[in-house]
Design a protein around this motif. Structure first.
Motif, PDB file in Angstrom:
ATOM      1  N   LYS A  81      72.427  -6.743 -27.835  1.00  0.00           N
ATOM      2  CA  LYS A  81      72.150  -6.538 -29.044  1.00  0.00           C
ATOM      3  C   LYS A  81      72.060  -7.789 -29.927  1.00  0.00           C
ATOM      4  O   LYS A  81      71.289  -8.411 -30.730  1.00  0.00           O
ATOM      5  CB  LYS A  81      73.128  -5.585 -30.125  1.00  0.00           C
ATOM      6  CG  LYS A  81      72.632  -5.484 -31.409  1.00  0.00           C
ATOM      7  CD  LYS A  81      73.812  -4.341 -32.046  1.00  0.00           C
ATOM      8  CE  LYS A  81      73.383  -3.101 -31.712  1.00  0.00           C
ATOM      9  NZ  LYS A  81      74.092  -2.123 -32.598  1.00  0.00           N
ATOM     10  N   LYS A  82      72.910  -8.641 -29.627  1.00  0.00           N
ATOM     11  CA  LYS A  82      72.927 -10.012 -30.287  1.00  0.00           C
ATOM     12  C   LYS A  82      71.773 -10.935 -29.947  1.00  0.00           C
ATOM     13  O   LYS A  82      71.293 -11.407 -30.707  1.00  0.00           O
ATOM     14  CB  LYS A  82      74.326 -10.940 -30.016  1.00  0.00           C
ATOM     15  CG  LYS A  82      75.684 -10.107 -30.685  1.00  0.00           C
ATOM     16  CD  LYS A  82      77.009 -11.302 -30.532  1.00  0.00           C
ATOM     17  CE  LYS A  82      77.991 -10.594 -30.960  1.00  0.00           C
ATOM     18  NZ  LYS A  82      78.711  -9.558 -29.999  1.00  0.00           N
ATOM     19  N   LEU A  83      71.454 -10.721 -28.526  1.00  0.00           N
ATOM     20  CA  LEU A  83      70.336 -11.477 -28.238  1.00  0.00           C
ATOM     21  C   LEU A  83      69.075 -10.974 -28.760  1.00  0.00           C
ATOM     22  O   LEU A  83      68.061 -11.894 -29.016  1.00  0.00           O
ATOM     23  CB  LEU A  83      70.202 -11.455 -26.642  1.00  0.00           C
ATOM     24  CG  LEU A  83      71.350 -12.005 -25.745  1.00  0.00           C
ATOM     25  CD1 LEU A  83      71.294 -11.673 -24.200  1.00  0.00           C
ATOM     26  CD2 LEU A  83      71.225 -13.648 -25.801  1.00  0.00           C
ATOM     27  N   SER A  84      69.109  -9.640 -29.125  1.00  0.00           N
ATOM     28  CA  SER A  84      67.609  -9.120 -29.691  1.00  0.00           C
ATOM     29  C   SER A  84      67.675  -9.553 -30.954  1.00  0.00           C
ATOM     30  O   SER A  84      66.679 -10.080 -31.406  1.00  0.00           O
ATOM     31  CB  SER A  84      67.840  -7.656 -29.654  1.00  0.00           C
ATOM     32  OG  SER A  84      66.907  -7.109 -30.182  1.00  0.00           O
ATOM     33  N   VAL A  98      65.596 -13.870 -35.134  1.00  0.00           N
ATOM     34  CA  VAL A  98      65.891 -14.749 -36.170  1.00  0.00           C
ATOM     35  C   VAL A  98      64.907 -16.171 -35.863  1.00  0.00           C
ATOM     36  O   VAL A  98      64.270 -16.536 -36.660  1.00  0.00           O
ATOM     37  CB  VAL A  98      67.330 -15.254 -36.083  1.00  0.00           C
ATOM     38  CG1 VAL A  98      67.405 -16.424 -36.730  1.00  0.00           C
ATOM     39  CG2 VAL A  98      68.151 -14.091 -36.480  1.00  0.00           C
ATOM     40  N   VAL A  99      64.824 -16.268 -34.481  1.00  0.00           N
ATOM     41  CA  VAL A  99      63.682 -17.153 -33.838  1.00  0.00           C
ATOM     42  C   VAL A  99      62.537 -17.184 -34.403  1.00  0.00           C
ATOM     43  O   VAL A  99      61.641 -18.021 -35.117  1.00  0.00           O
ATOM     44  CB  VAL A  99      63.956 -17.748 -32.531  1.00  0.00           C
ATOM     45  CG1 VAL A  99      62.853 -18.755 -31.991  1.00  0.00           C
ATOM     46  CG2 VAL A  99      65.519 -18.161 -32.010  1.00  0.00           C
ATOM     47  N   GLU A 100      62.277 -15.860 -34.228  1.00  0.00           N
ATOM     48  CA  GLU A 100      60.703 -15.843 -34.501  1.00  0.00           C
ATOM     49  C   GLU A 100      60.306 -15.603 -36.016  1.00  0.00           C
ATOM     50  O   GLU A 100      59.068 -16.101 -36.551  1.00  0.00           O
ATOM     51  CB  GLU A 100      60.316 -14.264 -34.041  1.00  0.00           C
ATOM     52  CG  GLU A 100      60.203 -14.397 -32.545  1.00  0.00           C
ATOM     53  CD  GLU A 100      60.296 -12.729 -31.804  1.00  0.00           C
ATOM     54  OE1 GLU A 100      60.198 -13.040 -30.474  1.00  0.00           O
ATOM     55  OE2 GLU A 100      60.541 -11.856 -32.511  1.00  0.00           O
ATOM     56  N   GLN A 101      61.394 -15.332 -36.703  1.00  0.00           N
ATOM     57  CA  GLN A 101      61.217 -15.261 -38.318  1.00  0.00           C
ATOM     58  C   GLN A 101      61.332 -16.378 -38.994  1.00  0.00           C
ATOM     59  O   GLN A 101      61.047 -16.702 -40.112  1.00  0.00           O
ATOM     60  CB  GLN A 101      62.195 -14.244 -38.709  1.00  0.00           C
ATOM     61  CG  GLN A 101      61.792 -12.757 -38.265  1.00  0.00           C
ATOM     62  CD  GLN A 101      60.173 -12.134 -38.980  1.00  0.00           C
ATOM     63  OE1 GLN A 101      59.994 -12.378 -40.135  1.00  0.00           O
ATOM     64  NE2 GLN A 101      59.731 -11.684 -38.027  1.00  0.00           N
ATOM     65  N   GLY A 102      62.333 -17.389 -38.437  1.00  0.00           N
ATOM     66  CA  GLY A 102      62.562 -18.584 -38.795  1.00  0.00           C
ATOM     67  C   GLY A 102      63.362 -18.431 -39.946  1.00  0.00           C
ATOM     68  O   GLY A 102      63.380 -19.607 -41.017  1.00  0.00           O
ATOM     69  N   SER A 103      63.885 -17.556 -40.389  1.00  0.00           N
ATOM     70  CA  SER A 103      64.840 -17.136 -41.588  1.00  0.00           C
ATOM     71  C   SER A 103      65.891 -15.840 -41.382  1.00  0.00           C
ATOM     72  O   SER A 103      65.388 -14.990 -40.710  1.00  0.00           O
ATOM     73  CB  SER A 103      64.004 -16.775 -42.807  1.00  0.00           C
ATOM     74  OG  SER A 103      64.769 -16.373 -43.756  1.00  0.00           O
ATOM     75  N   LEU A 104      67.323 -16.361 -41.469  1.00  0.00           N
ATOM     76  CA  LEU A 104      67.986 -15.192 -41.568  1.00  0.00           C
ATOM     77  C   LEU A 104      67.641 -13.758 -42.529  1.00  0.00           C
ATOM     78  O   LEU A 104      67.814 -12.765 -42.091  1.00  0.00           O
ATOM     79  CB  LEU A 104      69.390 -15.658 -41.978  1.00  0.00           C
ATOM     80  CG  LEU A 104      70.154 -16.512 -40.929  1.00  0.00           C
ATOM     81  CD1 LEU A 104      71.457 -16.894 -41.305  1.00  0.00           C
ATOM     82  CD2 LEU A 104      70.547 -15.311 -39.697  1.00  0.00           C
ATOM     83  N   SER A 116      63.914 -17.711 -24.639  1.00  0.00           N
ATOM     84  CA  SER A 116      63.041 -17.175 -23.588  1.00  0.00           C
ATOM     85  C   SER A 116      63.421 -15.809 -22.736  1.00  0.00           C
ATOM     86  O   SER A 116      62.950 -14.919 -22.723  1.00  0.00           O
ATOM     87  CB  SER A 116      62.646 -18.162 -22.547  1.00  0.00           C
ATOM     88  OG  SER A 116      63.678 -18.848 -21.760  1.00  0.00           O
ATOM     89  N   HIS A 117      65.086 -15.912 -22.346  1.00  0.00           N
ATOM     90  CA  HIS A 117      65.409 -14.832 -22.058  1.00  0.00           C
ATOM     91  C   HIS A 117      65.748 -13.528 -23.087  1.00  0.00           C
ATOM     92  O   HIS A 117      65.612 -12.466 -22.536  1.00  0.00           O
ATOM     93  CB  HIS A 117      66.838 -15.124 -21.319  1.00  0.00           C
ATOM     94  CG  HIS A 117      66.543 -16.298 -20.477  1.00  0.00           C
ATOM     95  ND1 HIS A 117      66.122 -15.797 -18.925  1.00  0.00           N
ATOM     96  CD2 HIS A 117      66.877 -17.639 -19.952  1.00  0.00           C
ATOM     97  CE1 HIS A 117      66.206 -16.986 -17.920  1.00  0.00           C
ATOM     98  NE2 HIS A 117      66.655 -18.028 -19.052  1.00  0.00           N
ATOM     99  N   ALA A 118      66.077 -13.949 -24.256  1.00  0.00           N
ATOM    100  CA  ALA A 118      66.572 -13.031 -25.210  1.00  0.00           C
ATOM    101  C   ALA A 118      65.230 -12.098 -25.652  1.00  0.00           C
ATOM    102  O   ALA A 118      65.350 -10.988 -25.618  1.00  0.00           O
ATOM    103  CB  ALA A 118      67.092 -13.716 -26.562  1.00  0.00           C
TER     104      ALA A 118
END
Length: 307
Positions: free
Chosen positions: A4-7, A12-18, A66-68
């Motif tokens: 779940k944390k990896l998801s 977060v990486v894709e949105q670039g914002s928390l 990449s793994h997440a």
């Protein structure tokens, strides 16, 4: 590592914002921030850093991302595969090339439907690259496309050749080119053409063929990915186009377009079913693939005999 944390991390990486990621995940921003802090603590490494452009992954964060992303996609695929069972409705998501939807796919579906009247079938037309990307993302159960474009993608996909297809140069039945005793690519290059967008297989083949003859690509071009529009324009004008040999076969009336008597080895292509190695094909999908292979081979034999 907690899936779940990896998801969450991938989002977060894709949105670039928390804030944006929290909104997309429908959780509070403090809860998401705490989850990311715990993930970094568990791994003993810094994964995210703030910058004027927003939140960016570190070098190690890129590796974990990449793994997440792969783990999240697998979880999404599993959820989708369980949905039909919960709803008591079986579903097939098929991606295919537009050039196969004028004859091969409809005829195969017609035969398959007699065996599976209650299955929901979704058919999506896309170019080869978009089909493969969609397959990797889990949008399709399988795709039907060309083999030549398979090797440019990463591992995780398998393919099986179904039938050999042949592209032909089509023109209207009374086109002036049919009156010539011999045809050359120089003759064809003088007429207007209908081509898919840059990067599509037929467009690339045409450009290679005319360039090999020392000719410039045709200047009068209409760019369009619709097979129906292409066939209509061919029938009502001097335009030429590369289409599968079976594109002119009609079950009801004589076709107003014909294949010109010119062919080269480059116009042959293998059509294959491509699927994810970790998502084996179900029996209902295998049945549909069986009919696609059968119809493709029958149409290929019919066009070869006619040629």
């Amino acid at each position: 590592m907690d899936p779940k944390k990896l998801s969450y991390f991938a989002t977060v990486v894709e949105q670039g914002s928390l804030a944006k990621a929290a909104k997309r995940l429908t959780i509070s921003q403090p809860a998401l921030s705490k989850s990311m802090d715990r993930l970094e603590s568990e791994l003993g490494m810094k994964l995210l850093e703030r910058s004027p452009a927003g939140i960016l992954p570190t070098a190690l964060g890129e590796l974990i991302y990449s793994h997440a992303r792969a783990i999240r996609d697998e979880m999404d695929i599993a959820a989708k595969r369980l949905e039909p069972d919960r709803e008591q409705v079986q579903t097939i998501n098929l991606g295919t090339l537009p050039s196969l939807t004028s004859n091969v796919i409809p005829r195969a579906v017609s035969k398959w439907r007699q065996q599976h009247p209650d299955v929901l079938l979704r058919v999506v037309e896309k170019v080869q690259v978009e089909l493969l990307l969609g397959l990797l993302r889990g949008e399709f159960d399988f795709i039907v496309g060309q083999t030549e474009f398979y090797d440019v993608f990463l591992e995780g996909l398998k393919q099986r050749v179904l039938f050999r297809d042949r592209l032909c140069v089509f023109a209207r039945a009374d086109h002036p080119l049919f009156r010539l005793s011999t045809l050359s690519w120089a003759d064809l290059a003088q007429y207007p053409w209908i081509c898919p967008m840059v990067g599509w297989p037929q467009r690339t083949i045409l450009e290679k063929l005319v360039t090999a003859e020392g000719l410039d690509p045709p200047r009068q071009l209409v760019e369009c990915g619709s097979i129906d529009f292409t066939k209509s324009l061919i029938a009502s004008s001097d335009h030429l186009a590369l289409l599968p040999a079976h594109a002119a076969i009609s079950q009801t009336t004589a076709s107003p377009i014909k294949a010109l008597p010119i062919t080269v080895a480059e116009l042959k292509r293998d059509i294959a079913v491509i699927f994810r190695e970790r998502a084996p094909l179900r029996e209902i999908s295998q049945d549909l693939i069986h009919f696609i292979r059968e119809v493709g081979n029958d149409l290929a034999s019919a066009t070869d005999t006619a040629g």
